[in-house]
Design a protein around this motif. Sequence first.
Motif, PDB file in Angstrom:
ATOM      1  N   ALA A 167       0.837  -1.203   0.000  1.00  0.00           N
ATOM      2  CA  ALA A 167       0.000   0.000   0.000  1.00  0.00           C
ATOM      3  C   ALA A 167       0.875   1.257   0.000  1.00  0.00           C
ATOM      4  CB  ALA A 167      -0.922   0.001   1.216  1.00  0.00           C
ATOM      5  N   SER A 168       1.939   1.222   0.796  1.00  0.00           N
ATOM      6  CA  SER A 168       2.835   2.376   0.858  1.00  0.00           C
ATOM      7  C   SER A 168       3.497   2.626  -0.486  1.00  0.00           C
ATOM      8  CB  SER A 168       3.900   2.146   1.935  1.00  0.00           C
ATOM      9  OG  SER A 168       3.311   2.000   3.206  1.00  0.00           O
ATOM     10  N   ALA A 169       3.957   1.552  -1.120  1.00  0.00           N
ATOM     11  CA  ALA A 169       4.630   1.695  -2.408  1.00  0.00           C
ATOM     12  C   ALA A 169       3.665   2.160  -3.486  1.00  0.00           C
ATOM     13  CB  ALA A 169       5.277   0.369  -2.811  1.00  0.00           C
ATOM     14  N   ALA A 170       2.419   1.620  -3.471  1.00  0.00           N
ATOM     15  CA  ALA A 170       1.431   2.018  -4.473  1.00  0.00           C
ATOM     16  C   ALA A 170       1.103   3.500  -4.348  1.00  0.00           C
ATOM     17  CB  ALA A 170       0.166   1.178  -4.322  1.00  0.00           C
ATOM     18  N   TYR A 171       0.950   3.983  -3.107  1.00  0.00           N
ATOM     19  CA  TYR A 171       0.605   5.390  -2.903  1.00  0.00           C
ATOM     20  C   TYR A 171       1.745   6.298  -3.366  1.00  0.00           C
ATOM     21  CZ  TYR A 171      -0.427   9.799  -0.647  1.00  0.00           C
ATOM     22  OH  TYR A 171      -0.656  11.128  -0.421  1.00  0.00           O
ATOM     23  N   ARG A 172       2.982   5.950  -3.011  1.00  0.00           N
ATOM     24  CA  ARG A 172       4.109   6.827  -3.317  1.00  0.00           C
ATOM     25  C   ARG A 172       4.441   6.835  -4.818  1.00  0.00           C
ATOM     26  NH1 ARG A 172       3.528   5.567   1.434  1.00  0.00           N
ATOM     27  NH2 ARG A 172       4.404   6.646   3.239  1.00  0.00           N
ATOM     28  N   SER A 173       4.107   5.737  -5.510  1.00  0.00           N
ATOM     29  CA  SER A 173       4.413   5.665  -6.944  1.00  0.00           C
ATOM     30  C   SER A 173       3.202   5.967  -7.821  1.00  0.00           C
ATOM     31  CB  SER A 173       4.948   4.268  -7.290  1.00  0.00           C
ATOM     32  OG  SER A 173       3.968   3.269  -6.989  1.00  0.00           O
ATOM     33  N   ALA A 174       2.036   6.236  -7.183  1.00  0.00           N
ATOM     34  CA  ALA A 174       0.788   6.492  -7.926  1.00  0.00           C
ATOM     35  C   ALA A 174       0.497   5.348  -8.891  1.00  0.00           C
ATOM     36  CB  ALA A 174       0.865   7.826  -8.667  1.00  0.00           C
ATOM     37  N   SER A 175       0.503   4.122  -8.357  1.00  0.00           N
ATOM     38  CA  SER A 175       0.300   2.950  -9.206  1.00  0.00           C
ATOM     39  C   SER A 175      -0.710   1.997  -8.555  1.00  0.00           C
ATOM     40  CB  SER A 175       1.634   2.234  -9.433  1.00  0.00           C
ATOM     41  OG  SER A 175       2.178   1.793  -8.210  1.00  0.00           O
ATOM     42  N   ASP A 209      -4.893   0.697  -5.211  1.00  0.00           N
ATOM     43  CA  ASP A 209      -4.922   1.469  -6.460  1.00  0.00           C
ATOM     44  C   ASP A 209      -4.885   2.970  -6.169  1.00  0.00           C
ATOM     45  OD1 ASP A 209      -5.187   2.470  -8.956  1.00  0.00           O
ATOM     46  OD2 ASP A 209      -7.066   1.419  -9.439  1.00  0.00           O
ATOM     47  N   PHE A 210      -3.746   3.586  -6.464  1.00  0.00           N
ATOM     48  CA  PHE A 210      -3.590   5.039  -6.325  1.00  0.00           C
ATOM     49  C   PHE A 210      -3.156   5.639  -7.666  1.00  0.00           C
ATOM     50  CE2 PHE A 210      -2.939   3.332  -2.073  1.00  0.00           C
ATOM     51  CZ  PHE A 210      -3.743   4.157  -1.299  1.00  0.00           C
ATOM     52  N   SER A 211      -3.593   5.003  -8.747  1.00  0.00           N
ATOM     53  CA  SER A 211      -3.141   5.426 -10.069  1.00  0.00           C
ATOM     54  C   SER A 211      -3.697   6.795 -10.469  1.00  0.00           C
ATOM     55  CB  SER A 211      -3.534   4.376 -11.122  1.00  0.00           C
ATOM     56  OG  SER A 211      -4.920   4.099 -11.066  1.00  0.00           O
ATOM     57  N   ASN A 212      -4.698   7.297  -9.769  1.00  0.00           N
ATOM     58  CA  ASN A 212      -5.234   8.626 -10.076  1.00  0.00           C
ATOM     59  C   ASN A 212      -4.511   9.743  -9.335  1.00  0.00           C
ATOM     60  OD1 ASN A 212      -7.207   7.739 -11.868  1.00  0.00           O
ATOM     61  ND2 ASN A 212      -8.662   7.298 -10.208  1.00  0.00           N
ATOM     62  N   LYS A 213      -3.582   9.383  -8.493  1.00  0.00           N
ATOM     63  CA  LYS A 213      -2.847  10.385  -7.714  1.00  0.00           C
ATOM     64  C   LYS A 213      -1.971  11.222  -8.648  1.00  0.00           C
ATOM     65  CE  LYS A 213       0.948  10.514  -4.345  1.00  0.00           C
ATOM     66  NZ  LYS A 213       0.664  11.871  -3.896  1.00  0.00           N
ATOM     67  N   LEU A 240       8.873  -6.975  -5.799  1.00  0.00           N
ATOM     68  CA  LEU A 240       9.785  -6.598  -4.708  1.00  0.00           C
ATOM     69  C   LEU A 240       9.074  -6.579  -3.370  1.00  0.00           C
ATOM     70  CD1 LEU A 240      12.310  -5.285  -3.385  1.00  0.00           C
ATOM     71  CD2 LEU A 240      11.445  -3.082  -4.196  1.00  0.00           C
ATOM     72  N   TRP A 241       7.983  -5.800  -3.275  1.00  0.00           N
ATOM     73  CA  TRP A 241       7.374  -5.615  -1.958  1.00  0.00           C
ATOM     74  C   TRP A 241       6.546  -6.822  -1.531  1.00  0.00           C
ATOM     75  CZ3 TRP A 241      10.088  -2.585   0.590  1.00  0.00           C
ATOM     76  CH2 TRP A 241      10.686  -1.471   0.003  1.00  0.00           C
ATOM     77  N   ALA A 282      16.284   0.422  -3.326  1.00  0.00           N
ATOM     78  CA  ALA A 282      15.617   1.709  -3.110  1.00  0.00           C
ATOM     79  C   ALA A 282      14.477   1.883  -4.095  1.00  0.00           C
ATOM     80  CB  ALA A 282      16.616   2.853  -3.252  1.00  0.00           C
ATOM     81  N   ASP A 283      13.292   2.141  -3.580  1.00  0.00           N
ATOM     82  CA  ASP A 283      12.124   2.467  -4.400  1.00  0.00           C
ATOM     83  C   ASP A 283      11.964   3.991  -4.329  1.00  0.00           C
ATOM     84  OD1 ASP A 283       9.742   2.736  -5.698  1.00  0.00           O
ATOM     85  OD2 ASP A 283       8.650   1.261  -4.495  1.00  0.00           O
ATOM     86  N   LEU A 284      12.419   4.668  -5.385  1.00  0.00           N
ATOM     87  CA  LEU A 284      12.472   6.130  -5.402  1.00  0.00           C
ATOM     88  C   LEU A 284      11.282   6.708  -6.161  1.00  0.00           C
ATOM     89  CD1 LEU A 284      13.843   8.974  -5.197  1.00  0.00           C
ATOM     90  CD2 LEU A 284      15.120   8.343  -7.266  1.00  0.00           C
ATOM     91  N   ASN A 285      10.622   7.674  -5.544  1.00  0.00           N
ATOM     92  CA  ASN A 285       9.522   8.382  -6.195  1.00  0.00           C
ATOM     93  C   ASN A 285       9.662   9.875  -5.922  1.00  0.00           C
ATOM     94  OD1 ASN A 285       7.514   6.126  -7.107  1.00  0.00           O
ATOM     95  ND2 ASN A 285       8.181   5.546  -5.045  1.00  0.00           N
TER      96      ASN A 285
END
Length: 965
Positions: free
Chosen positions: A21-29, A41-45, A69-70, A120-123
């Motif tokens: 959830a954290s990765a999806a929010y930070r990457s808007a995916s 699903d945070f693809s609309n961010k 990864l996650w 590192a998952d960079l956004n």
Amino acid sequence: MAIYHFSAKIISRAAGSSALASAAYRSASRLHDQRLDRHHDFSNKAGVVHSEVMLPEGAPEHLSDRERLWNDVEAVELRKDAQLAREIEFAIPREMTKEQGIELARDFVRDEFVERGMIADLNVHWDIGADGLAKPHAHVMLTMRDVGEDGFGKKNRDWNRTDLLEKWRERWSEHVNQRLAELDIDARIDHRSLEAQGIDLEPQHKIGPAASRMAAQGLESERVDDHREIARSNGDKIIANPGMALDAITRTQATFTTRDLAMFAHRHSEGKYQFDQVMASLRGAPELVVLGKDGRGEDRFTSQDMIETEQRLARATQALAEREHHRVAERDRERAIANAERRGLALSPEQRSAFEHVTDAKDLGVVIGYAGTGKSAMLGVAREAWEGEGLAVRGVALSGIAADNLESGSGIASRTIASMERQWEQGRELLTNRDVLVIDEAGMIGTRQMERVLGEAEKRGAKVVLVGDPEQLQAIEAGAAFRSIAERRGSVEITEIRRQREDWQRHATRQLASGRTAEAIRAYDEAGHVHMAETREGARANLIDRWDRDRALAPGGSRIILTHTNDEVRELNLAARERLRAAGDLGGDVSISTERGERRFATGDRIMFLLNERSLGVKNGTLGQVQSLTQARIAVMLDDGRAIAFDVKDYTTIDHGYAATVHKAQGVTVDRVHVLATPGLDRHAAYVALSRHRDRVDLHYGHDDFADQSRLVRTLSRDRSRDMASDYAQEPERRFAERRGITFRERVADLVRKVPDKVRGMFDGLRLPVERPVEPAKSPEEQARQARRNIVQRHARAVVRIFESFNKGLQADAGQVREINEARKGLNALREYASRDLETAYKKDPPLARETAGGSFNRAMRALQLEAEIRLDPGRRADQFVERWARLSGGANRAYVAGDYTGRKSALNEMAGMAKGLERDPQLESLLAARKAELGISVDTGRRLGAELAFNHGIDFGRGRGLGR
């Protein structure tokens, strides 16, 4: 004003978090969580401008897929309260473009996290706040376990260390400040807490867009409330005491602008109403001092505290200069000189003058020495004279490596200023009236630190000797104390270069020292020492090729690679090691966990120490070669011949030592230097980098960084001299600030002169108090020096007026001719041929005349010395004549082709003046007779050379225009 923000937290199940959830929010995916069997699903961010997973060496490639990864991280963590990831969040300076911000974030994450073995998952987010301003920042999710080809292993507890987090905080500020300098952006950040900086303001939390939207929608957020409360509290503190804000701003800059005030107020206030109150408080602060307008038309200010600090510094230097308590007997002076001569060290006339200056009775000595002039050698002789008189000599410098170089070059026991001040705070090793304190590389010391040190020396009755060069690297903190002291109290200069072995290279160093960077680079280019590649990567490869060939040809020689940033240092170090490994010059690699990440060292490696450690006898910048090593212990032979060994668990602040930043190199001398130029360099750094060598320096650059050599020259000629608040309090025609493109309103200058206790402000007619420094009565020596300066300044003003006429296409009128002739008489009475030498310098560098007319004399005096040397060296004079003739001839031809007949006429008139001048200089005429082809003489008319030049180039020999008449 760029804002510093860097925070870290743990994403854990105990807090109800999910890595997916954290990765999806930070990457808007949109990511599927296998453990929970649901999609996040945070693809609309909006606002995510860059997203990638960065893998360390040896990690399975499939982990570059964010979802894989996650999910693997979630699967390997079995505890219900498991720590899943570490999140780092940092603010990117809004002064950067998106592309620049992304590149900065990627470089930092790669160097500080990925190279340590983390995934590192960079956004990068580029949100726009309610105020319409960008709020760029980055989220980095980091794995917490070691990873290899088979996947995740044990948790790495070393990554949890508190001191490592502090190191990351500091390294982020270093990365940002280096990149801002490269991009020529006038902003800096400070990683220290406000408390550590001595600022009574509470640090604020960063508010992300989600929390901001909650607040905008009327929803409560504990983080938003906390942020607002801190901002409101800080705003109230500033309103009650605006001086604290001014103090915070002037930590790194002696003067500041309205924009700097507004940015600080925006950061430390809540809402528009309080922002306006904070700004009104700052505008009405009794501590605010209005100075004038800068080159961009912005009002420039300082704080009363900065004014008072500069006044205390002026009083301390005056007291030291007037006190005469450390006389050295003539017999001790002569004995020291005789002993030096027996060792083969003969002081030059300039060194002898500096020696006599620092060993006289006065408690303040100031020596300005060009790079490589033998300042330390002179100080070594002075040390022997002082000690012969029974005085104790101590040496200090801002950096550890500078202190080491002072000690090795002069025999004066030396340390850093910071360590000396720490001892003083504890009441230990205090100065006495039998001490001589030598401060080396004094140009790098800020005003506040200089005031503390000189104030302590004055109070304890000690003597102080300041040694440095204001044209080399500038002070990190606010102010230009050394330059100001030299201008106010006078100095002795050493300009005879001894470091370089070839005359033309010594001449180039003098050009660098006098601000004529373009001429120095041209000299190295003509000698084949400047190299361009299509890209910076190509330039780096070419540099390593040349370095490797040089190493093979001269294995016993000393050498160093210099560049501007730590990132480039890392790349160059790795490339150099690859060459050594390929040549079989290194032993087996041992992986060492250092403060900068995982590094591989081997027997034969060059190593640099990055932290002062008295128990080992090393300082920041000390170099050596690895003799033997294990994962627990390293033995090193230092460059000064000492052998040391240390346990890795006790000292890990090391790196490879093939390359270094230019800042690490001030004071260093080696046989050969290889320089990689990048856009962050300026005139001061170029001077240092191109003057470290004895035998040769090679300059490499990429076409992608510099479109052509003229762009390289412009970048490396940028003047970034620090200013002082007192620079602006001088009369308009005598201010240093003019050299920085700063002008003053006549009304402000008039008020400074006529109303010492008040200065008219820009804010609603508010009158702001300012204490003008009390000018002490001048000594006869100071009066004589001022009289000489007045003569030089009068001559420069006359030159400027003639230049202005020429620029309008006019001849000098009778009044101007009379004025220049009278000024020449006064100048030549001080020193024979002085007017000729200075005018030659002014014709080569017209802005220098205006600078001197404005009251800044240092560069003019250096140029005067250089031109005198050229005049006394016939061969050099001939070279100068040929070079100038070719330049003017080419300019005249280009002007003709372009239809610029005024420009052509101007060039031909200059050439006529040169040709006519040969009638008065038979020695030069004789030397040039053998170089007719270089002067474009195709027909031998049998005339004298001047007339022959005129005939071959179609010049009216009877007319010449310029100062040569």
